[in-house]
Each structure stands twice: as C-alpha cells, then as structure tokens.
Design an enzyme around this catalytic site. Structure first.
Site, PDB file in Angstrom:
ATOM      1  N   GLU A  36      -3.841  -9.478   3.706  1.00 21.04           N
ATOM      2  CA  GLU A  36      -4.573  -9.175   4.946  1.00 21.04           C
ATOM      3  C   GLU A  36      -5.685 -10.174   5.214  1.00 21.04           C
ATOM      4  O   GLU A  36      -6.002 -10.477   6.363  1.00 21.04           O
ATOM      5  CB  GLU A  36      -5.155  -7.760   4.878  1.00 21.04           C
ATOM      6  CG  GLU A  36      -4.136  -6.644   5.096  1.00 21.04           C
ATOM      7  CD  GLU A  36      -3.396  -6.219   3.838  1.00 21.04           C
ATOM      8  OE1 GLU A  36      -3.445  -6.972   2.832  1.00 21.04           O
ATOM      9  OE2 GLU A  36      -2.770  -5.157   3.839  1.00 21.04           O
ATOM     10  N   GLU A  42       0.832  -1.218   0.000  1.00 21.21           N
ATOM     11  CA  GLU A  42       0.000   0.000   0.000  1.00 21.21           C
ATOM     12  C   GLU A  42       0.867   1.269   0.000  1.00 21.21           C
ATOM     13  O   GLU A  42       0.499   2.273  -0.599  1.00 21.21           O
ATOM     14  CB  GLU A  42      -0.960  -0.022   1.198  1.00 21.21           C
ATOM     15  CG  GLU A  42      -2.036  -1.098   1.020  1.00 21.21           C
ATOM     16  CD  GLU A  42      -2.906  -1.257   2.250  1.00 21.21           C
ATOM     17  OE1 GLU A  42      -2.354  -1.638   3.303  1.00 21.21           O
ATOM     18  OE2 GLU A  42      -4.111  -0.999   2.162  1.00 21.21           O
TER      19      GLU A  42
HETATM   20  N1  3HC Z   1       4.423  -7.739  11.605  1.00 23.39           N
HETATM   21  C1  3HC Z   1       5.148  -8.164  12.651  1.00 23.39           C
HETATM   22  N2  3HC Z   1       5.979  -9.208  12.603  1.00 23.39           N
HETATM   23  C2  3HC Z   1       6.100  -9.857  11.435  1.00 23.39           C
HETATM   24  C3  3HC Z   1       5.365  -9.479  10.298  1.00 23.39           C
HETATM   25  C4  3HC Z   1       4.499  -8.368  10.404  1.00 23.39           C
HETATM   26  N3  3HC Z   1       3.799  -7.908   9.373  1.00 23.39           N
HETATM   27  N4  3HC Z   1       5.689 -10.314   9.286  1.00 23.39           N
HETATM   28  C5  3HC Z   1       6.578 -11.175   9.776  1.00 23.39           C
HETATM   29  N5  3HC Z   1       6.826 -10.910  11.074  1.00 23.39           N
HETATM   30  C6  3HC Z   1       7.772 -11.599  11.955  1.00 23.39           C
HETATM   31  C7  3HC Z   1       7.379 -13.057  12.184  1.00 23.39           C
HETATM   32  O1  3HC Z   1       6.500 -13.183  13.262  1.00 23.39           O
HETATM   33  C8  3HC Z   1       8.719 -13.692  12.450  1.00 23.39           C
HETATM   34  O2  3HC Z   1       9.056 -13.405  13.785  1.00 23.39           O
HETATM   35  P1  3HC Z   1       9.933 -14.452  14.641  1.00 23.39           P
HETATM   36  O3  3HC Z   1      11.215 -14.624  13.885  1.00 23.39           O
HETATM   37  O4  3HC Z   1      10.066 -13.787  15.954  1.00 23.39           O
HETATM   38  O5  3HC Z   1       9.126 -15.709  14.672  1.00 23.39           O
HETATM   39  C9  3HC Z   1       9.679 -12.904  11.568  1.00 23.39           C
HETATM   40  O6  3HC Z   1       8.995 -11.700  11.257  1.00 23.39           O
HETATM   41  C10 3HC Z   1      10.030 -13.597  10.277  1.00 23.39           C
HETATM   42  O7  3HC Z   1       8.837 -14.013   9.643  1.00 23.39           O
HETATM   43  P2  3HC Z   1       8.739 -15.416   8.910  1.00 23.39           P
HETATM   44  O8  3HC Z   1       9.303 -16.480   9.775  1.00 23.39           O
HETATM   45  O9  3HC Z   1       7.343 -15.537   8.449  1.00 23.39           O
HETATM   46  O10 3HC Z   1       9.744 -15.180   7.685  1.00 23.39           O
HETATM   47  P3  3HC Z   1       9.651 -15.665   6.189  1.00 23.39           P
HETATM   48  O11 3HC Z   1      10.878 -15.169   5.537  1.00 23.39           O
HETATM   49  O12 3HC Z   1       9.305 -17.109   6.141  1.00 23.39           O
HETATM   50  O13 3HC Z   1       8.400 -14.887   5.564  1.00 23.39           O
HETATM   51  C11 3HC Z   1       7.011 -12.997   5.066  1.00 23.39           C
HETATM   52  C12 3HC Z   1       8.436 -13.505   5.401  1.00 23.39           C
HETATM   53  C13 3HC Z   1       6.573 -13.538   3.707  1.00 23.39           C
HETATM   54  C14 3HC Z   1       7.074 -11.516   5.027  1.00 23.39           C
HETATM   55  C15 3HC Z   1       6.016 -13.504   6.148  1.00 23.39           C
HETATM   56  O14 3HC Z   1       6.543 -13.186   7.416  1.00 23.39           O
HETATM   57  C16 3HC Z   1       4.646 -12.901   6.060  1.00 23.39           C
HETATM   58  O15 3HC Z   1       3.843 -13.363   5.287  1.00 23.39           O
HETATM   59  N6  3HC Z   1       4.391 -11.885   6.919  1.00 23.39           N
HETATM   60  C17 3HC Z   1       3.071 -11.308   7.042  1.00 23.39           C
HETATM   61  C18 3HC Z   1       2.766 -10.380   5.896  1.00 23.39           C
HETATM   62  C19 3HC Z   1       1.409  -9.775   6.102  1.00 23.39           C
HETATM   63  O16 3HC Z   1       0.444 -10.430   6.415  1.00 23.39           O
HETATM   64  N7  3HC Z   1       1.344  -8.469   5.886  1.00 23.39           N
HETATM   65  C20 3HC Z   1       0.098  -7.767   6.058  1.00 23.39           C
HETATM   66  C21 3HC Z   1       0.061  -7.240   7.461  1.00 23.39           C
HETATM   67  S1  3HC Z   1      -1.488  -6.498   7.833  1.00 23.39           S
HETATM   68  C22 3HC Z   1      -1.394  -4.990   7.106  1.00 23.39           C
HETATM   69  O17 3HC Z   1      -0.441  -4.675   6.468  1.00 23.39           O
HETATM   70  C23 3HC Z   1      -2.576  -4.085   7.363  1.00 23.39           C
HETATM   71  C24 3HC Z   1      -2.542  -2.904   6.442  1.00 23.39           C
HETATM   72  O18 3HC Z   1      -3.383  -3.168   5.338  1.00 23.39           O
HETATM   73  C25 3HC Z   1      -3.034  -1.654   7.127  1.00 23.39           C
END
Ligand code: 3HC
Ligand code: NAI
Length: 691
Positions: A128, A108
């Site tokens: 999301e 975004e």
């Molecule tokens: N916020 C906080 N922590 C996050 C995070 C996030 N968005 N995304 C990942 N993390 C943390 C994980 O909890 C993990 O923490 P840990 O090592 O303490 O367990 C660490 O980052 C690494 O994450 P992964 O083990 O998942 O690492 P990968 O390399 O396998 O994957 C990724 C990376 C593809 C970025 C995956 O972490 C992911 O899919 N993250 C979530 C992405 C997401 O859902 N984003 C949308 C958030 S909601 C939003 O943006 C609302 C907006 O519209 C207003």
C-alpha cells in the site's frame, strides 16, 4: 458446481469446502468479490458436512489487493471488514491457499484466515505504501503479530513482496505446497488440521512478538533514521510506522482504530491520489492506440551499439544484464578498451557492494564483445547508435549502417534531440529507423523515450516497446521535436532558473526550493553533476551567460571541484561567494535590478512554464496522453511521485489559475509565457485531459 455469484463458487469434497474466486485479471477485492466471499463463507459454515474451508483463487494470482479503481467511489456490497469478521470468527478453520501474489487487502484477508499455505513461487506483501497508503484492513496490526516488528516495519514501509520460503521462515505462512498442486495440498493440509484438532488460530490474539518490542523506542527511531533519505517528502511511510508502533504499544482494537484514522487521512489526501494515478499511468503508457499488443515483432537476439562512451557503455550493460549478447563498436582500439574498461569497473563496483556476484561480472562481460569495424554489425537485429551529438556524424553512421545492416534490422539512434526524420532520410529504409533515447546513467535510469519518426513502422515500434520491457525500462512513445518530450520540458525550467538568478535569486535558493518540492536536486546542482561544459565550446565562448563565464574560469562542475557550487573531496557542495559575486555583477552589467524572490515565486516560475509546454506537446501530438508526460518526468527527471508529474500537479493547482498566471506574465515579460492554445481550450471548455 454451485455458483455463489459470477466470480465465486463453492464446492464441497468429502468434508472440505473449497471457495474459489475467479475475477480476472488479479482477483482484486471488488464489490462482487467481497460479496462472493461473504456469502460463500456463510454457506460453508452453515453446511453441516463441512469441517474446514479452503479459500483459493483461479487465474494468475491470489487476491492482489483492494480494487484500486473503486477507491473514491461509493462502496457497494459488504465491506472488507465485514468479510474479514466472517472469516476470522468462523467456527470452522479457514485456510488461505496462495499462489501468485497475496498483496494488500488480499494478504489482509489471508491474515484473517486461521492458516495459510502457499506454493514456492508465491509472494506476499503489503505494498500500500507505493500507493501512498497503509494497509487499511488490519494488516498493520496482524502482520507484526505473525512476523515480528522489524520484519513488519520493513514490509509496510518498502512494500516488498516476500517470497514463499521467507514467508514460511517468518511465520507468515504455515505450510508450503508443491508447485502446481496447491488445491490438493491445501485439502490435505485442511484434513490434517481437522484430524489433529488444531485450534482456530486468530492472528489478532497472538501477542508474543509485539509485546517483545514494547517500550523499545530505539527500534522505531533507528528505523525512521535508516529510511529517512529514501522516504523524504512521503507521508505514507511515517503513518505506516505509527501503525506498527500502535500494534506494539496498544491493544489490537485500539491499534485498528489508529490504523483506520491514518488510512482515511492518506486515502483522502493528494499524495495517495497522485500515487494511485501513477500506478495506472505506469501501465497505460505501454498502450499505443494504433499499435495494438498483437502487432507483429522482430526477434531481437543480438544487439550492436556504436560508440562506447558514457551512453553506449551504459546501454550495453542493460542488454548484458538481461543476458543478451552485445557488440560494441568504437573508432579505435584505445577508445574501445577504455569504454569496455569503464563497463568492467562499473560491474565490479556493483559486485563490491554485494549486489551481484563476481561470477555475474564475468558472465556479463563475456556477453560484451568489442569491435572497431562497422562490418561486425552485419548480423545484428537491433543496432543503437550512441556517437557524439552531431548531425553530420550521425548521418555518416546511418549511411554506413544502411549498407552494412541486414534486412529487417532495427536502426536506432540515442540522440538527445536531433531530427530523427532527417537521420532516417539518409537510409533507404526509414521505416526501420527509430529513436531510443536512454537517460544517463543508462544502466540505472528507468526511463526510455522511444521516438517515433514519420515513417517508423508499427512493427519496429512494437518490437522496441517489448525490448524496453525485456531490459526493465519504462518506455514512453514520443514524437520527433526538439528535445522530444522530457528535455523539451526541462528546457523551460532551465530557462526560467537562469533568468531568476539574474533577477535576484541565487542558485542555492532555486535548488533548495525545488529540493523541498521533492526533486532529488535542483537545476544548478544537476548541471554541476552533468558537467557545465556539455555543449560548451572554448573557441566560441564569449562570456555571454553565467555558464559560459564559469566554464571560461575552469569551473566545469563537480568533476573540477567547482561549478555553480564548490565541492569538498566527498563531493559535498557549498555556496561559493565568488559565484554569487559573479552573478550579482552580471545582473548589474545587464542593468537588471535584483530583488528578493521567495520560494513560491521560484516554484511558479520554474514549474508553470513546464506545464504550459506539456500542453503544447499534447496539442502537437508529441506525447500520446497527459499521463505519459508525467511518467516521463517521474521516471526520468525525479519529479516526486507524490506530486504526480507536471500535468497532474498542474491539475491540482488548477489549470485556470495557471492560465491566468501565464497571461499576466506574458503581458509583463513576453512570449516565454504565451499560453498554449490547447490549455486555453481546456480551461474554456472545462475539458478533462486525463481521460
Ligand atoms: N486494483 C485494480 N486493478 C488492478 C489492481 C488492483 N489492486 N492490481 C492490478 N490491477 C490491474 C492493472 O491495472 C492491470 O490492468 P490493465 O491490464 O487494464 O492495465 C491489470 O490489473 C494487470 O496488472 P499488471 O499489468 O500490473 O500485472 P502483473 O502481472 O505485471 O502484476 C500485480 C500483477 C503484482 C498484482 C500488480 O498488478 C500489482 O502490484 N498490483 C497492485 C497490488 C497492490 O498495490 N495492492 C494493494 C492495493 S491497496 C489495498 O489493498 C488497500 C487495503 O489495504 C485496504
Ligand atoms: P560520449 O562522448 O561519452 O561518447 C560518444 C562515443 O562515440 C565516444 O566514445 C566516441 O569515441 C564514439 N564515436 C564517435 N564517432 C564514432 C564512430 N564513427 N564510430 C564509433 N564510435 C564513435 O557521448 P555520450 O554522452 O555517450 O553521448 C552519445 C549520444 O547520446 C549523443 O547523441 C548524446 O546526445 C546522447 N545522449 C547523451 C546523454 C548524456 O547524458 N550524456 C543522455 C541521452 C542521450
């Protein structure tokens, strides 16, 4: 190099400002990232030497979204909207330079930049929906303006991560950089934009693609139908669709208002709380307090499996899918050919559905080598036994393995509930024995319970956890107890369901209540699917349970066309008056007075004892944490993720209320409902079991 704050720096080369974020692990939009972005953009705009700004990230990825761990806390620093406004209204072009994943709030932010460039390995998405949310920072309004309505619908309702080439094709990114040269290529691109005097492209002002879909109500109703089965029970997919509809039919500002309202509804609701909890629990489950990540592991290059039946075949497919060679051992050639034939057929079915190629089928089959002698396992690094569920047979197999297997080989059993310590004791290397409890169908189900025996070594546990990751499973470490964690909890639900049909409910009442709760099917439909004769013995059967009676009548479940239900050729089920009569007569013979039982009671009776059992499991240390139990039930048994698993759900209901219910039921109906002392302690001392 001037620092903006501890996670952002601004660097000016020639006439290009490079704003770099570095906030490991995933550059999530925490308050300091938002602050750095906001200040950095302002500084770059104010600098007279700067003609364009490149926004780039260090580490493994571009911004991966809002910081989920900040949700529900009091916001600090500039809001994401303020940051986006600063970017979009900049008088100088801002280019998002994307590597890794630009997800959620990260994409975004990129969508408010005037241009986007990405390396070939990058991916973009609005995931999301997997957190029970919708993109709450303009994503639902800007994305369809760039990629069109159909693509946007797909992205917001599935959360897919779109690869770079597809992003370019759909208009989401403007340019592809060379892998490893993102910064250089972004600067070149920025200079091109300046020299060509390209306009400040604001996505919010692009209306062509949304107007094209205006008034096309079929598009939305057809889309809703196409995802209805997969999204049953979830709120977020529907809310996401409503936002895209708003993008099509209303102005940008009106659309943003709708997006905000629906976002707030979701983020304050139970479903998103459950799905966010699931996100963190799914990562937490991989962490074992006394087996740190650095623990040494065995190298697993060759796998042996004993038994080419239902489970052995499915387990073999997992390894072949991951490109690892498997030797499959059966009792004789005929059974071996049969087992391998089923594997081939499974692969061919997948190929017929277009999910893999014919070449993949052959490549995977070539990795599976059938044998009828245990000696063929002498060189294997990991050997998984999947023969009949019989302790004597398992002991016999393990004593042979003790002789045949090489030193350091991991000796695993797929038993569903036998005592692994007893199995291990037959060998002189119990430290190398472990339970690898796959779920049926083993090539499909995500869950793997890794069962730690009393003497299992940390190296064997650590190797098993890594192996699970290699074959794409979610592994949960559990202890040795009857049924381990998943089936132990399942047996509570099964017991109550069996009692309820004698007290007045019919199988369909119970199945419907649990289906409506969100399970893919209820316990009786599930029993019919698995086969009622699992564990049934014709010789010893005395018609003492409904199940025995059904088996004695040849009603073995779906495979015989009837069980608790009756099935047509397409395996559609309907209730059978014969079974209803059998159940009613059975109640009568047992002098149980039947009564009307409502859905609420069915849910309490089936679910609360499961939660109680969860507490007993925690008390005994058979699961590491409450959230591991939830991960097991969501991944292995279809507990709806938006209800967070049994322990999360119990907390939503209130453990105090559940304890009160159990105490009342114990008084009236006995020890099936005796509360776990740990539950009593948690309620009394107001402990938080999720810490
Ligand atoms: N916020 C906080 N922590 C996050 C995070 C996030 N968005 N995304 C990942 N993390 C943390 C994980 O909890 C993990 O923490 P840990 O090592 O303490 O367990 C660490 O980052 C690494 O994450 P992964 O083990 O998942 O690492 P990968 O390399 O396998 O994957 C990724 C990376 C593809 C970025 C995956 O972490 C992911 O899919 N993250 C979530 C992405 C997401 O859902 N984003 C949308 C958030 S909601 C939003 O943006 C609302 C907006 O519209 C207003
Ligand atoms: P199955 O009956 O389909 O297969 C067992 C296979 O083992 C048969 O093909 C049999 O010929 C073979 N076998 C028996 N003795 C052997 C020997 N000495 N050497 C080589 N092969 C031998 O049984 P299924 O369902 O695959 O179960 C296997 C194990 O997996 C059991 O311990 C079961 O409890 C467990 N399990 C089963 C699940 C299920 O849903 N079916 C789920 C999880 C675990």
């Amino acid at each position: 190099m001037p620092s903006i704050n501890d996670v952002t720096k601004l660097d000016i080369k020639d006439n290009i400002a490079i704003l770099t974020l570095n906030s490991p692990p995933v550059n999530a939009l925490s308050s300091s990232v938002r602050e750095g972005l906001s200040l950095g953009i302002k500084d770059a705009i104010q600098d007279n030497n700067v003609e364009a700004i490149v926004l780039i990230c260090e580490g493994r990825t571009f911004i991966a979204g809002a910081d989920i761990s900040e949700f529900g806390k009091i916001p600090k620093g500039p809001s994401l909207f303020e940051v986006q406004e600063g970017i979009e209204n900049s008088p100088k072009p801002i280019i998002a330079a994307i590597h890794g994943t630009a997800l959620g709030g990260g994409l975004e932010v990129a969508l408010t930049c005037h241009y986007r460039i990405a390396v070939p390995s990058a991916k973009c998405g609005l995931p999301e929906v997997s957190l029970g949310l919708l993109p709450g920072a303009g994503g639902t309004q800007r994305l369809p303006r760039l990629v069109g309505v159909e693509q946007a619908l797909k992205m917001v309702t599935t959360g897919i991560h779109l690869p770079s080439d597809k992003c370019l094709k759909s208009g989401l990114v403007d340019e592809i950089a060379d892998e490893g040269r993102l910064l250089e290529d972004s600067v070149t691109f920025a200079k091109k934009i300046i020299s060509e005097k390209r306009p400040l492209k604001k996505v919010r002002e692009l209306n062509e693609k949304v107007i094209a879909a205006r008034g096309n109500t079929d598009l939305f109703s057809n889309y809703r139908k196409s995802i209805a089965r997969k999204t049953r029970g979830f709120l977020a997919p529907e809310y996401n669709i409503q936002c895209i509809e708003a993008a099509v039919n209303q102005t940008f500002d009106e659309g943003i208002k709708i997006e905000r309202d629906l976002f707030l509804k979701l983020i304050n609701g139970n479903q998103s709380a459950a799905q966010r909890y699931f996100f963190f629990s799914q990562r937490q489950v991989a962490k074992i307090p006394d087996v740190p990540k650095e623990t040494e592991v065995y190298s697993i290059k060759e796998i042996g499996i004993i038994g080419a039946g239902t489970m052995g075949g499915g387990i073999a497919m997992n390894f072949a899918n991951a490109g690892l060679p498997v030797t499959l051992v059966e009792r004789n050639q005929e059974l071996l050919d049969k087992g391998i034939g089923i594997i081939r057929k499974n692969y061919e079915n997948t190929a017929n559905k277009g999910r893999i190629s014919i070449e993949d089928v052959e490549n995977r089959m070539n990795l599976i080598n059938g044998q009828v002698s245990m000696e063929s396992l002498s060189t294997k690094d990991l050997i998984i036994e999947a023969v009949f569920e019989n302790m004597d047979l398992k002991k016999e197999i393990f004593s042979q393995l003790n002789t045949v297997a090489k030193e350091g080989a991991i000796l695993a059993t797929n038993t569903s509930g036998l005592d692994i310590n007893e199995i291990a004791s037959i060998t002189d290397r119990p430290e190398n024995v472990i339970g690898l409890h796959f779920f049926s169908p083993a090539n499909v189900m995500k869950l793997l319970e890794i069962v730690r025996g009393q003497k299992t070594s940390k190296k064997v546990i650590s190797t098993s956890m890594l192996m699970a990751k290699t074959i794409g499973k979610t592994a949960a470490l559990v202890g040795v107890c009857p049924g381990f964690v998943g089936n132990r909890i399942l047996s509570q639900r099964q017991r109550e369901a069996n009692k309820l049909i004698l007290e007045g409910a019919l199988p369909s009442d119970i199945d419907n209540a649990l289906f409506d709760f969100g399970f893919p099917m209820g316990p009786f439909a599930m029993s019919d699917l698995a086969g009622l004769d699992i564990g049934w013995n014709k010789e010893t059967s005395r018609g003492e349970t409904i199940r025995e009676k059904l088996c004695e009548d040849g009603r073995l479940g779906q495979k015989s066309g009837k069980g608790f239900y009756i099935y047509d050729e397409s395996r559609n089920k309907s209730s059978d008056p014969e079974v209803e009569k059998l159940i009613i007569d059975f109640s009568k013979n047992k002098q149980i007075k039947r009564r009307i039982i409502g859905n609420e009671e069915i849910l309490e009776r089936c679910l609360y004892p499961m939660i109680n059992e969860g507490f007993k499991i925690l008390e005994e240390g058979m699961a590491i944490r409450a959230s591991d139990i939830d991960i097991i039930w969501i991944n292995g048994y279809g507990w709806p993720v938006y209800e967070g698993g049994p322990m999360f759900y119990g907390n939503t209901i209130g453990f105090e209320k559940i304890l009160e219910w159990l105490r009342k039921m114990e008084k009236e109906h006995g020890s099936d409902f005796t509360p776990s002392p740990y539950l009593e302690k948690v309620v009394e001392e107001k402990l938080n079991i999720f810490n």
